[in-house]
Design a protein around this motif. Structure first.
Motif, mmCIF file in Angstrom:
data_model
loop_
_atom_site.group_PDB
_atom_site.id
_atom_site.type_symbol
_atom_site.label_atom_id
_atom_site.label_comp_id
_atom_site.label_asym_id
_atom_site.label_seq_id
_atom_site.Cartn_x
_atom_site.Cartn_y
_atom_site.Cartn_z
ATOM 1 N N LEU A 1 0.872 -1.173 0.000
ATOM 2 C CA LEU A 1 0.000 0.000 0.000
ATOM 3 C C LEU A 1 0.907 1.221 0.000
ATOM 4 O O LEU A 1 1.710 1.414 0.923
ATOM 5 N N LEU A 2 0.805 2.062 -1.011
ATOM 6 C CA LEU A 2 1.847 3.052 -1.293
ATOM 7 C C LEU A 2 1.614 4.421 -0.677
ATOM 8 O O LEU A 2 2.388 5.340 -0.925
ATOM 9 N N THR A 3 0.552 4.576 0.128
ATOM 10 C CA THR A 3 0.341 5.833 0.835
ATOM 11 C C THR A 3 0.091 5.547 2.304
ATOM 12 O O THR A 3 -0.380 4.461 2.679
ATOM 13 N N GLN A 4 0.376 6.533 3.124
ATOM 14 C CA GLN A 4 0.116 6.388 4.552
ATOM 15 C C GLN A 4 -1.377 6.214 4.812
ATOM 16 O O GLN A 4 -1.788 5.419 5.659
ATOM 17 N N ASP A 5 -2.200 6.941 4.065
ATOM 18 C CA ASP A 5 -3.644 6.846 4.239
ATOM 19 C C ASP A 5 -4.142 5.430 3.988
ATOM 20 O O ASP A 5 -4.970 4.903 4.738
ATOM 21 N N GLU A 6 -3.652 4.772 2.934
ATOM 22 C CA GLU A 6 -4.072 3.404 2.638
ATOM 23 C C GLU A 6 -3.630 2.447 3.749
ATOM 24 O O GLU A 6 -4.361 1.520 4.109
ATOM 25 N N GLN A 7 -2.448 2.680 4.288
ATOM 26 C CA GLN A 7 -1.961 1.810 5.355
ATOM 27 C C GLN A 7 -2.790 1.989 6.628
ATOM 28 O O GLN A 7 -3.094 1.005 7.318
ATOM 29 N N VAL A 8 -3.181 3.218 6.927
ATOM 30 C CA VAL A 8 -4.071 3.455 8.063
ATOM 31 C C VAL A 8 -5.416 2.772 7.817
ATOM 32 O O VAL A 8 -5.994 2.153 8.722
ATOM 33 N N VAL B 1 7.764 1.594 6.309
ATOM 34 C CA VAL B 1 7.148 2.079 7.543
ATOM 35 C C VAL B 1 8.054 1.726 8.718
ATOM 36 O O VAL B 1 8.451 0.576 8.884
ATOM 37 N N TRP B 2 8.354 2.717 9.534
ATOM 38 C CA TRP B 2 9.105 2.473 10.754
ATOM 39 C C TRP B 2 8.184 1.859 11.806
ATOM 40 O O TRP B 2 6.977 2.122 11.817
ATOM 41 N N PRO B 3 8.711 1.048 12.729
ATOM 42 C CA PRO B 3 7.856 0.464 13.769
ATOM 43 C C PRO B 3 7.053 1.499 14.552
ATOM 44 O O PRO B 3 5.873 1.266 14.854
ATOM 45 N N ALA B 4 7.648 2.640 14.863
ATOM 46 C CA ALA B 4 6.921 3.658 15.633
ATOM 47 C C ALA B 4 5.731 4.204 14.839
ATOM 48 O O ALA B 4 4.661 4.466 15.409
ATOM 49 N N GLU B 5 5.904 4.384 13.535
ATOM 50 C CA GLU B 5 4.791 4.853 12.704
ATOM 51 C C GLU B 5 3.707 3.789 12.630
ATOM 52 O O GLU B 5 2.501 4.099 12.661
ATOM 53 N N LEU B 6 4.106 2.544 12.545
ATOM 54 C CA LEU B 6 3.147 1.445 12.513
ATOM 55 C C LEU B 6 2.325 1.427 13.808
ATOM 56 O O LEU B 6 1.105 1.219 13.780
ATOM 57 N N ASP C 1 13.520 6.328 -2.268
ATOM 58 C CA ASP C 1 13.124 7.725 -2.386
ATOM 59 C C ASP C 1 12.772 8.159 -0.966
ATOM 60 O O ASP C 1 11.634 8.005 -0.514
ATOM 61 N N VAL C 2 13.767 8.690 -0.239
ATOM 62 C CA VAL C 2 13.573 8.981 1.180
ATOM 63 C C VAL C 2 12.639 10.165 1.404
ATOM 64 O O VAL C 2 12.058 10.308 2.483
ATOM 65 N N LEU C 3 12.469 11.022 0.403
ATOM 66 C CA LEU C 3 11.568 12.157 0.555
ATOM 67 C C LEU C 3 10.126 11.691 0.674
ATOM 68 O O LEU C 3 9.343 12.231 1.477
ATOM 69 N N HIS C 4 9.758 10.679 -0.115
ATOM 70 C CA HIS C 4 8.378 10.196 -0.125
ATOM 71 C C HIS C 4 8.211 8.867 0.602
ATOM 72 O O HIS C 4 7.129 8.294 0.590
ATOM 73 N N GLN C 5 9.294 8.378 1.221
ATOM 74 C CA GLN C 5 9.255 7.136 1.995
ATOM 75 C C GLN C 5 8.875 5.942 1.110
ATOM 76 O O GLN C 5 8.131 5.060 1.510
ATOM 77 N N LEU D 1 6.908 -7.386 9.001
ATOM 78 C CA LEU D 1 7.404 -6.264 8.185
ATOM 79 C C LEU D 1 8.897 -6.071 8.388
ATOM 80 O O LEU D 1 9.414 -6.257 9.491
ATOM 81 N N TRP D 2 9.546 -5.672 7.305
ATOM 82 C CA TRP D 2 10.980 -5.418 7.415
ATOM 83 C C TRP D 2 11.241 -4.011 7.950
ATOM 84 O O TRP D 2 10.399 -3.113 7.851
#
Length: 266
Positions: free
Chosen positions: A116-123, A202-207, A173-177, A143-144
Motif C-alpha cells: 500500500l503506497l500511501t500512509q492513508d491506505e496503510q491506516v 514504515v518504521w515500527p513507531a509509525e506502525l 526515495d527517502v523524501l516520499h518514503q 514487516l521489514w
C-alpha cells in the motif's frame, strides 16, 4: 506500477518456490505455528492471501481461514491447492474489502502492508483489520525494518541479498518514503530475469501510531516468528496488535475519539 499489473499471471505462475525462499520450512513453519497459537481456537482472516503460502498449511492444522486477495491470477493458483469450501475467499483490496463475520485473528505477512503506497491506505488497512475483530481480537503484521543506515550520502540503493543466481537490490526515495525492490535472477547464460515491486516503507513507531488510530494496542513485538528479541539491529519484526478486551482500562479508539468535557453547567 499498479498492484494488479505487478501480480499478474506470469508472476503468479512463478511465485511458489516449494521448499526454498519464503517457502523454506525454516521460514514457513515458525510463522504457521505462531499464527495457529494466536487464533486460540478461533477463525483467522488473511489479508493478501496470495497463492496460500501460509493459509494452506494453517488450514491443514485445523484453523478455519478466510482470505482477501486483489490478484485474480494469484487466486487461480490458490485454487489449485484449496477449494472455496476449504478456504473461502473474497476478491478485493486489503484496505477496504470486508469479509463476512468476525475473526479471532487477522494477519498480514511478509512485508505486504508496504504494498500500500500511501500512509492513508496503510491506516485504512489497520481500520479494516479492526472492523473484522471483536474485543480481544488480534492483528499480526510481519514487516521489514528500513535499512536507511546502509545508505551513505548521495547513494540511493542498497544490495540486501546476493547469492548464486540471485541479487536483491532496493532503490530508495527517502523524501516520499518509497522504495522499489529489484529482484534479479540469472543462470550461466547471459540472460537475466527482473521482477520489480514498489513499496512504502514504515518504521515500527509509525506502525504503532497507525494501530492506535484504529483502536489497537501493541501486545508483543519480536524479531521473527520464533520469538527472538527485537533490537536496534533487527532487520524485520513480527508485531501483534490487539483490540482491548471489554472492560479494559487501556485507551481504545473510541475513547480517543470521545468529546472533551465542556464548561457548561450540568
Amino acid at each position: 506500477m499498479q498492484q494488479e499489473k505487478i501480480w499478474d499471471a506470469d508472476t503468479a505462475q512463478r511465485y511458489d518456490t516449494p521448499g526454498s525462499g519464503m517457502f523454506a520450512p525454516e521460514i514457513l513453519e515458525p510463522a504457521v505455528n505462531r499464527l495457529a497459537q494466536l487464533t486460540e481456537g478461533g477463525e483467522a482472516l488473511e489479508f493478501a492471501i496470495g497463492t496460500g503460502r501460509v493459509a494452506v498449511p494453517l488450514a491443514e492444522r485445523g484453523v478455519s481461514v478466510t482470505g482477501i486477495e486483489l490478484s485474480l491470477p494469484m487466486v487461480e493458483q490458490l485454487r489449485t491447492k484449496a477449494d472455496e469450501a476449504t478456504i473461502p475467499l473474497i476478491v478485493g483490496d486489503m484496505a477496504t474489502t470486508v469479509a463476512p463475520g468476525k475473526y479471532a485473528l487477522v494477519y498480514l505477512v511478509y512485508n505486504t502492508i508496504s504494498n500500500l503506497l500511501t500512509q492513508d491506505e496503510q491506516v485504512q488497512c489497520f481500520r479494516n483489520a479492526a472492523r473484522h475483530l471483536p474485543p480481544g481480537g488480534r492483528f499480526v503484521i510481519e514487516l521489514w525494518v528500513p535499512e536507511l543506515r546502509k545508505l551513505p550520502p548521495g547513494q540511493t540503493a542498497t544490495v540486501w541479498q546476493s547469492e548464486p543466481g540471485y541479487i536483491g537490490l532496493d532503490t530508495y526515495d527517502v523524501l516520499h518514503q518509497h522504495v522499489v525492490s529489484h529482484h534479479f535472477r540469472f543462470d550461466e547464460t547471459q540472460q537475466a530475469r527482473l521482477f520489480r515491486s514498489p513499496h512504502r516503507y514504515v518504521w515500527p513507531a509509525e506502525l504503532d501510531l497507525m494501530a492506535q488510530l484504529a483502536g489497537f494496542e501493541l501486545e508483543t513485538r519480536h524479531a521473527d516468528w520464533a520469538g527472538a528479541e527485537f533490537t536496534a539491529d533487527s532487520r524485520s519484526h513480527v508485531s501483534v496488535y490487539r483490540i482491548p478486551p471489554r472492560g479494559s482500562s487501556e485507551r481504545s479508539g473510541s475513547a480517543a475519539n470521545s468529546r472533551p468535557p465542556t464548561a457548561e453547567s450540568p
